[in-house]
Design a protein around this motif. Sequence first.
Motif, PDB file in Angstrom:
ATOM      1  N   SER A  82       0.859  -1.241   0.020  1.00 46.39           N
ATOM      2  CA  SER A  82       0.084  -0.039   0.007  1.00 46.39           C
ATOM      3  C   SER A  82       0.892   1.020  -0.077  1.00 46.39           C
ATOM      4  O   SER A  82       0.406   2.201  -0.550  1.00 46.39           O
ATOM      5  CB  SER A  82      -0.863   0.149   1.204  1.00 46.39           C
ATOM      6  OG  SER A  82      -0.211  -0.012   2.520  1.00 46.39           O
ATOM      7  N   VAL A  83       2.167   1.158   0.558  1.00 47.38           N
ATOM      8  CA  VAL A  83       2.908   2.265   0.801  1.00 47.38           C
ATOM      9  C   VAL A  83       3.533   2.683  -0.714  1.00 47.38           C
ATOM     10  O   VAL A  83       3.578   3.712  -1.444  1.00 47.38           O
ATOM     11  CB  VAL A  83       4.295   2.112   1.482  1.00 47.38           C
ATOM     12  CG1 VAL A  83       4.988   3.131   1.361  1.00 47.38           C
ATOM     13  CG2 VAL A  83       3.609   1.993   2.953  1.00 47.38           C
ATOM     14  N   GLY A  84       3.762   1.627  -1.529  1.00 44.38           N
ATOM     15  CA  GLY A  84       4.290   1.695  -2.875  1.00 44.38           C
ATOM     16  C   GLY A  84       3.326   2.615  -3.793  1.00 44.38           C
ATOM     17  O   GLY A  84       3.752   3.230  -4.687  1.00 44.38           O
ATOM     18  N   LEU A  85       1.860   2.251  -3.453  1.00 44.73           N
ATOM     19  CA  LEU A  85       0.910   2.966  -4.510  1.00 44.73           C
ATOM     20  C   LEU A  85       1.231   4.407  -4.367  1.00 44.73           C
ATOM     21  O   LEU A  85       0.944   5.326  -5.200  1.00 44.73           O
ATOM     22  CB  LEU A  85      -0.388   2.477  -4.109  1.00 44.73           C
ATOM     23  CG  LEU A  85      -0.828   1.002  -4.483  1.00 44.73           C
ATOM     24  CD1 LEU A  85      -2.046   0.735  -4.145  1.00 44.73           C
ATOM     25  CD2 LEU A  85      -0.536   0.964  -6.056  1.00 44.73           C
ATOM     26  N   SER A  86       1.278   4.867  -2.788  1.00 44.53           N
ATOM     27  CA  SER A  86       1.195   6.485  -2.462  1.00 44.53           C
ATOM     28  C   SER A  86       2.809   6.984  -3.212  1.00 44.53           C
ATOM     29  O   SER A  86       2.667   8.073  -3.423  1.00 44.53           O
ATOM     30  CB  SER A  86       1.082   6.773  -1.028  1.00 44.53           C
ATOM     31  OG  SER A  86       2.111   6.082  -0.353  1.00 44.53           O
ATOM     32  N   ALA A 123       5.288  10.608  -7.250  1.00 43.15           N
ATOM     33  CA  ALA A 123       6.592  10.720  -8.335  1.00 43.15           C
ATOM     34  C   ALA A 123       6.322  11.730  -9.509  1.00 43.15           C
ATOM     35  O   ALA A 123       7.039  11.830 -10.241  1.00 43.15           O
ATOM     36  CB  ALA A 123       7.186   9.283  -8.675  1.00 43.15           C
ATOM     37  N   SER A 124       5.138  12.398  -9.545  1.00 42.56           N
ATOM     38  CA  SER A 124       4.828  13.229 -10.509  1.00 42.56           C
ATOM     39  C   SER A 124       4.652  12.543 -11.702  1.00 42.56           C
ATOM     40  O   SER A 124       4.964  13.232 -12.801  1.00 42.56           O
ATOM     41  CB  SER A 124       5.386  14.495 -10.452  1.00 42.56           C
ATOM     42  OG  SER A 124       5.448  15.190  -9.489  1.00 42.56           O
ATOM     43  N   VAL A 125       4.181  11.198 -11.896  1.00 43.59           N
ATOM     44  CA  VAL A 125       4.126  10.538 -13.052  1.00 43.59           C
ATOM     45  C   VAL A 125       2.495  10.562 -13.251  1.00 43.59           C
ATOM     46  O   VAL A 125       1.771   9.900 -12.785  1.00 43.59           O
ATOM     47  CB  VAL A 125       4.558   9.219 -13.112  1.00 43.59           C
ATOM     48  CG1 VAL A 125       4.433   8.221 -14.369  1.00 43.59           C
ATOM     49  CG2 VAL A 125       6.010   8.994 -12.453  1.00 43.59           C
ATOM     50  N   ILE A 126       2.375  11.459 -14.484  1.00 47.50           N
ATOM     51  CA  ILE A 126       0.824  11.502 -14.918  1.00 47.50           C
ATOM     52  C   ILE A 126       0.753  10.603 -16.241  1.00 47.50           C
ATOM     53  O   ILE A 126       1.426  10.733 -17.060  1.00 47.50           O
ATOM     54  CB  ILE A 126       0.547  12.809 -15.177  1.00 47.50           C
ATOM     55  CG1 ILE A 126       0.842  14.031 -13.904  1.00 47.50           C
ATOM     56  CG2 ILE A 126      -0.789  13.364 -15.793  1.00 47.50           C
ATOM     57  CD1 ILE A 126       0.693  15.255 -14.192  1.00 47.50           C
ATOM     58  N   ARG A 135      -5.989  17.890 -12.733  1.00 53.74           N
ATOM     59  CA  ARG A 135      -5.567  17.215 -14.008  1.00 53.74           C
ATOM     60  C   ARG A 135      -5.841  15.600 -13.792  1.00 53.74           C
ATOM     61  O   ARG A 135      -5.531  15.059 -12.657  1.00 53.74           O
ATOM     62  CB  ARG A 135      -4.234  17.556 -14.558  1.00 53.74           C
ATOM     63  CG  ARG A 135      -4.084  18.975 -14.730  1.00 53.74           C
ATOM     64  CD  ARG A 135      -2.763  19.361 -15.145  1.00 53.74           C
ATOM     65  NE  ARG A 135      -2.038  18.330 -15.992  1.00 53.74           N
ATOM     66  CZ  ARG A 135      -1.151  18.623 -16.669  1.00 53.74           C
ATOM     67  NH1 ARG A 135      -0.259  19.564 -16.232  1.00 53.74           N
ATOM     68  NH2 ARG A 135      -0.508  17.780 -17.658  1.00 53.74           N
ATOM     69  N   LEU A 136      -6.409  14.955 -14.664  1.00 56.28           N
ATOM     70  CA  LEU A 136      -6.471  13.348 -14.792  1.00 56.28           C
ATOM     71  C   LEU A 136      -5.200  12.615 -15.343  1.00 56.28           C
ATOM     72  O   LEU A 136      -4.686  11.568 -15.109  1.00 56.28           O
ATOM     73  CB  LEU A 136      -7.787  13.009 -15.313  1.00 56.28           C
ATOM     74  CG  LEU A 136      -9.017  13.397 -14.723  1.00 56.28           C
ATOM     75  CD1 LEU A 136     -10.189  12.919 -15.441  1.00 56.28           C
ATOM     76  CD2 LEU A 136      -9.171  12.628 -13.324  1.00 56.28           C
TER      77      LEU A 136
END
Length: 110
Positions: free
Chosen positions: A61-65, A70-73, A92-93
């Motif tokens: 669960s920590v990996g998802l946050s 990481a600002s990867v959109i 922004r989506l």
Amino acid sequence: MESVRAVVYLSVCLSVLTSLCEGQRSPDSRLPSAPDEPAIGLTTKELAEALQGFLDEADSSVGLSVEKKASVIPRCDVGERCAMKHGPRIGRLCDCLRGTACNTFFLRCY
């Protein structure tokens, strides 16, 4: 994430308080301990496996946050929804492909 952090902090505080209080009790008030018989009915190995399973779930669960921070959109194709209106603000989506832009009226890549 915050709930996992709170559980970890709470368990550390409780273990510190338990160890401090253990030294304050008189020898007469202590329960007799049986070294061959575990107190809860679980062996040390079973407790270690349960803790490892809990930590593995917490890491997933920590990996998802971390990925969100990481600002990867993700990229959007032309015509896909690229933003969402939240009252006066626009969230922004996804990021439109090169050569296109997010239309703030239609909230789609054009």
